[in-house]
Design a protein around this motif. Structure first.
Motif, short mmCIF file in Angstrom:
data_model
loop_
_atom_site.label_atom_id
_atom_site.label_comp_id
_atom_site.label_asym_id
_atom_site.label_seq_id
_atom_site.Cartn_x
_atom_site.Cartn_y
_atom_site.Cartn_z
N GLY A 1 7.90 7.61 -11.88
CA GLY A 1 7.77 6.19 -12.18
C GLY A 1 7.11 5.35 -11.12
N SER A 2 6.09 5.91 -10.43
CA SER A 2 5.40 5.13 -9.42
C SER A 2 4.34 4.24 -10.06
N ALA A 3 4.22 3.01 -9.56
CA ALA A 3 3.18 2.10 -10.03
C ALA A 3 1.81 2.46 -9.48
N ALA B 1 3.45 8.83 -12.78
CA ALA B 1 2.69 7.98 -11.86
C ALA B 1 1.57 7.27 -12.61
N ALA B 2 1.36 6.01 -12.30
CA ALA B 2 0.27 5.28 -12.92
C ALA B 2 -1.08 5.87 -12.53
N GLU B 3 -1.20 6.38 -11.31
CA GLU B 3 -2.43 7.04 -10.85
C GLU B 3 -2.23 8.56 -10.94
N ALA B 4 -2.12 9.25 -9.81
CA ALA B 4 -1.93 10.69 -9.81
C ALA B 4 -0.56 11.05 -9.26
N GLY B 5 -0.10 12.23 -9.61
CA GLY B 5 1.18 12.67 -9.09
C GLY B 5 1.16 12.87 -7.59
N LEU B 6 0.08 13.51 -7.07
CA LEU B 6 -0.04 13.78 -5.64
C LEU B 6 -1.46 13.50 -5.21
N TYR B 7 -1.59 12.67 -4.19
CA TYR B 7 -2.89 12.36 -3.59
C TYR B 7 -2.83 12.73 -2.12
N ALA B 8 -3.73 13.62 -1.69
CA ALA B 8 -3.78 14.04 -0.29
C ALA B 8 -5.20 13.85 0.22
N VAL B 9 -5.35 13.14 1.36
CA VAL B 9 -6.66 12.90 1.93
C VAL B 9 -6.63 13.27 3.41
N GLU B 10 -7.74 13.86 3.89
CA GLU B 10 -7.87 14.27 5.29
C GLU B 10 -6.72 15.18 5.72
N SER B 11 -6.40 16.16 4.89
CA SER B 11 -5.24 17.02 5.16
C SER B 11 -5.51 18.01 6.29
#
Length: 472
Positions: free
Chosen positions: A173-175, A196-206
């Motif tokens: 239930g994330s906005a 999630a309104a966008e994606a379940g998991l977002y990872a950048v520069e990991s």
């Protein structure tokens, strides 16, 4: 109305008082062997008093299932536990909160599926800014679709954490994004990310990130996103995840609606994932060098099931099972520098000519499409209404080998560009069955301009070698 709390566990003061009494008895050990044995219990009680590394939420004054916001007490308990190197263990129940910060060393644990942190919508949910270690285990974190501040991307936001661990955590239930990771390393495993309104998991520069055995489902614009600000090595491992029902509420022709999406992230391995019912692609790699997409299932995709596109160099797409979609596998954009791939051992079937937008260029209903420096071997393609394989688009064709493939029940078997400037192409040892428009045909962009080149006429094109194929 608040619920009357259950009696709390014995306090440390009581436990330590008992220990002190035993220590006093130990002073009489010269008179009684039994009292000496009683004194020997001191280390055991001390271990109990220390809760074996735990820090129970009720000892910090936290009460489950009360209507009051407990952010202040939660924050104090998190800070105390991190400072003392302990785990903050939260009993089952609901805890209402907002604006919690996770310091270096924060470790929170709950009863899986029963300890629920419910965001009340005033700023951010859980936020970490730097540090070596942060761990969450056995928690449900419910965003309740409440607004998140501009300073965070996700309900759970971790930035520059060297070694994070999320295990058996539900984030719902994330906005915005469910879990947002920036510049992090570590492991996300056995978690459930949904709504999630966008994606379940977002990872950048990991940095050395592993994403495995998670369930990501019913999200608005993406499943698992691995991105970089600029093109470079990333090295994330994405394995064993189940991803389903990913929409594209932001629209477009592919940036949204993908189960797994790479952008500029090189050296990523995507293997053993089960991806179904995505508005666009099950797996989409954009400008991702040296990507391996191996042994995945891609079911009921709305557009191309597996994509490697734009400025990439190096892609291995092998042993995947694809059932449904408008195109099975596309390795494209030689015009933008996209090149060098191996496509082998894949099963592609049941494709459609109906997609989420009005098609341009080659259209829909194609099994595998390649353009430059590619080996396409040992694949089985069945039920591609237009073409089993498309080799090249206009002049964008160079050094492609199509060998040992089984192509059946397709409109045409292999469509090869014969436009001026097209490069060397080998079509050898393939088996064609029920391809009424021909086993091998020459095309100028989207137009068929030859007869069946598997039978005759291939010698008219210097760049094209067609031999030893079997056409039923």
């Amino acid at each position: 109305m608040t619920r009357t709390p259950a009696p709390s566990l014995p306090t440390r003061r009581r436990l330590l008082t008992g220990v002190s009494g035993l220590a006093g008895l130990a002073g009489l050990a010269v008179m009684s062997t039994g009292l000496v044995r009683a004194a020997s219990a001191e280390p055991t009680l001390l271990a109990q008093a220390d809760l074996r590394g735990g820090h129970d939420g009720d000892l910090a004054g936290l009460l489950p299932d009360v209507v009051d916001d407990q952010s202040r007490r939660l924050q104090q308990a998190i800070d105390d536990a991190a400072r003392e190197g302990r785990i903050l263990r939260l009993p089952a129940g609901d805890y209402y909160f907002s604006n919690l910060t996770l310091p270096d060393g924060a470790r929170l644990a709950g009863v899986p599926g029963a300890t629920r942190l419910i965001y009340t919508g005033r700023g951010h949910g859980l936020l970490a800014e730097g540090g070596e270690r942060v761990a969450l285990d056995g928690l449900v974190i419910d965003g309740a679709n409440q607004r998140l501040g501009e300073h965070v991307r996700g309900l759970v936001q971790l930035r520059n954490v060297g070694n994070l661990t999320l295990r058996d955590v539900q984030i719902a239930g994330s906005a915005k994004y469910g879990l947002a990771l920036e510049g992090c390393g570590g492991t996300v495993e056995q978690c459930d990310l949904s709504g999630a309104a966008e994606a379940g998991l977002y990872a950048v520069e990991s940095r050395t990130l592993t994403i495995r055995d998670n369930h990501v489902h019913d999200c608005g614009n993406g499943g698992i996103l691995v991105h970089r600000w600029s093109k470079g090595f990333d090295g994330t491992l994405i394995s064993g995840n189940r991803i389903a029902r990913i929409a594209a509420t932001n629209g477009g022709t592919g940036p949204f609606g993908n189960g797994i999406n790479l952008f500029r992230a090189g050296g990523v391995i995507i293997n053993g994932n089960h991806v179904s019912d995505c508005a666009f692609s099950a797996i989409r790699a954009n400008s991702a060098d040296n990507c391996q997409i191996i042994g995945n299932q891609a079911l009921h995709s709305g557009e191309t099931a597996i994509y490697s596109e734009f400025e990439f160099s190096g892609a291995v797409i092998a042993n995947n099972l694809i059932d449904g979609g408008t195109m099975g596998i596309s390795v494209a954009n030689f015009d933008r520098g996209g090149r060098l791939s191996v496509i082998s051992g894949n099963l592609v079937r049941n494709l459609s000519t109906s997609g989420p937008y009005v098609p341009k260029n080659s259209g829909f209903g194609i099994g595998i499409a390649v353009e430059a420096d590619a080996s396409v071997s040992g694949n089985t393609i069945e039920g591609a209404p237009k073409w089993g394989v498309m080799a090249g688009w206009g002049p964008y064709l160079r050094d492609v080998a199509l060998t040992g493939n089984m192509i059946r029940h397709c409109g045409a078997g292999i469509a090869v560009s014969v436009v001026e400037g097209a490069g060397a192409t080998l079509v050898q040892g393939n088996i064609f069955s029920h391809t009424p428009q021909g086993a091998v045909i020459g095309t100028r962009w989207n137009e068929t301009v030859t007869g069946d080149l598997a039978r005759q006429g291939a010698e008219a094109f210097a760049h094209l070698t067609v031999r030893n194929n079997v056409a039923g």
